[in-house]
Design a protein around this motif. Structure first.
Motif, mmCIF file in Angstrom:
data_model
loop_
_atom_site.group_PDB
_atom_site.id
_atom_site.type_symbol
_atom_site.label_atom_id
_atom_site.label_comp_id
_atom_site.label_asym_id
_atom_site.label_seq_id
_atom_site.Cartn_x
_atom_site.Cartn_y
_atom_site.Cartn_z
ATOM 1 N N ASN A 194 3.296 31.601 4.473
ATOM 2 C CA ASN A 194 3.338 31.395 3.029
ATOM 3 C C ASN A 194 3.862 32.662 2.361
ATOM 4 O O ASN A 194 3.169 33.677 2.275
ATOM 5 C CB ASN A 194 1.932 31.054 2.522
ATOM 6 C CG ASN A 194 1.925 30.642 1.062
ATOM 7 O OD1 ASN A 194 2.586 31.235 0.232
ATOM 8 N ND2 ASN A 194 1.148 29.616 0.760
ATOM 9 N N ALA A 220 -6.134 22.689 2.587
ATOM 10 C CA ALA A 220 -4.689 22.693 2.819
ATOM 11 C C ALA A 220 -4.172 21.357 3.323
ATOM 12 O O ALA A 220 -2.976 21.065 3.211
ATOM 13 C CB ALA A 220 -4.307 23.796 3.803
ATOM 14 N N LYS A 255 0.749 20.386 5.027
ATOM 15 C CA LYS A 255 0.292 21.242 3.934
ATOM 16 C C LYS A 255 1.154 20.945 2.706
ATOM 17 O O LYS A 255 2.068 21.683 2.354
ATOM 18 C CB LYS A 255 0.361 22.717 4.346
ATOM 19 C CG LYS A 255 -0.587 23.043 5.495
ATOM 20 C CD LYS A 255 -0.573 24.514 5.858
ATOM 21 C CE LYS A 255 -1.562 24.806 6.983
ATOM 22 N NZ LYS A 255 -1.612 26.244 7.336
ATOM 23 N N ASP A 275 1.192 20.607 -1.089
ATOM 24 C CA ASP A 275 0.449 20.947 -2.305
ATOM 25 C C ASP A 275 0.454 19.804 -3.311
ATOM 26 O O ASP A 275 -0.577 19.498 -3.925
ATOM 27 C CB ASP A 275 1.046 22.195 -2.956
ATOM 28 C CG ASP A 275 0.752 23.467 -2.178
ATOM 29 O OD1 ASP A 275 -0.072 23.424 -1.236
ATOM 30 O OD2 ASP A 275 1.347 24.511 -2.504
ATOM 31 N N GLY A 309 -0.890 26.049 -3.936
ATOM 32 C CA GLY A 309 -2.065 25.220 -3.690
ATOM 33 C C GLY A 309 -2.590 24.587 -4.969
ATOM 34 O O GLY A 309 -1.856 23.998 -5.753
#
Length: 217
Positions: free
Chosen positions: A16, A95, A102, A104, A166
């Motif tokens: 990330n 997550a 993952k 978001d 996130g």
């Protein structure tokens, strides 16, 4: 432990880019010549599954794998959003709340759906973070340190802001409300977010440990 420019290197078990930049920004306040490397900066290795039921357990899984694979002092974190009305979930599943990827956007959409009928006064939540730091000692040994940070607030009903990552676009911290605004974490500038965030608190706690270790290597 250093590159050709004599910068001190530490490995962060993450791809990330925003998280790596956040860690670089926070750690260089204590170790000005630090270089934070991510997973894309080192030779590929088999990343362990995050199978532990706690943030600390998952952070330690990742940091042990990082030290073993790179030989570098390593940092790993596990963090997530714990919503009161959902009995602390998504928690360690944050997550991948909407599935294995993952994603978001999918995670945020699912959370909004689950809280759709929850009144504003019951939308309390907190972000929590466990940061593990490990470094090689002796013949195949590893020394480990773990710290925690928390940021309390609430989940709002719409996405706001384009910073962070996130669930930041849905979360308003109590500290921002107390300061006279209602900015989401995604609307805060980096310094303001670092000052109150769960990860900022945890990294500030671990940074002196990292600095002491790195300056002694």
């Amino acid at each position: 432990m250093t590159d050709g420019d004599q910068r001190v290197q530490v490995f962060v078990a993450s791809r990330n880019a925003k998280k790596i930049a956040e860690m670089q920004r926070l750690l260089e306040q204590h170790v000005p010549d630090i270089q934070v490397l991510g997973l894309d900066d080192v030779a590929p290795y088999d990343e362990p599954a995050e199978t532990e039921p706690t943030f600390e357990g998952n952070a330690l899984i990742k940091v042990r794998a990082g030290v073993a694979a790179t030989g570098l002092p390593s940092i790993a974190d596990d963090s997530g959003l714990c919503v009161d009305a959902l009995n602390g979930m998504p928690g360690v599943l944050s997550a991948r709340w909407a599935g294995t990827a993952k994603d978001d956007a999918a995670n945020n959409d699912l959370l909004l759906q689950q809280l759709e009928d929850v009144p504003d006064e019951r939308r309390g939540a907190h972000f929590t973070c466990a940061v593990a730091f490990g470094y090689p000692v002796g013949a195949g040994g590893i020394s480990e340190h773990v710290v925690h940070g928390e940021m309390r607030g609430r989940v709002i009903r719409e996405l706001r802001g384009d910073g962070g990552f996130g669930y930041d676009v849905l979360f308003v911290a109590d500290d921002t409300v107390a300061g006279g605004d209602c900015h989401t974490s995604a609307e805060l500038d980096p310094d303001a977010k670092d000052a109150i965030s769960h990860r900022g608190k945890a990294l500030r706690a671990i940074a002196p440990v990292v600095a002491d270790v790195l300056t002694g290597l």
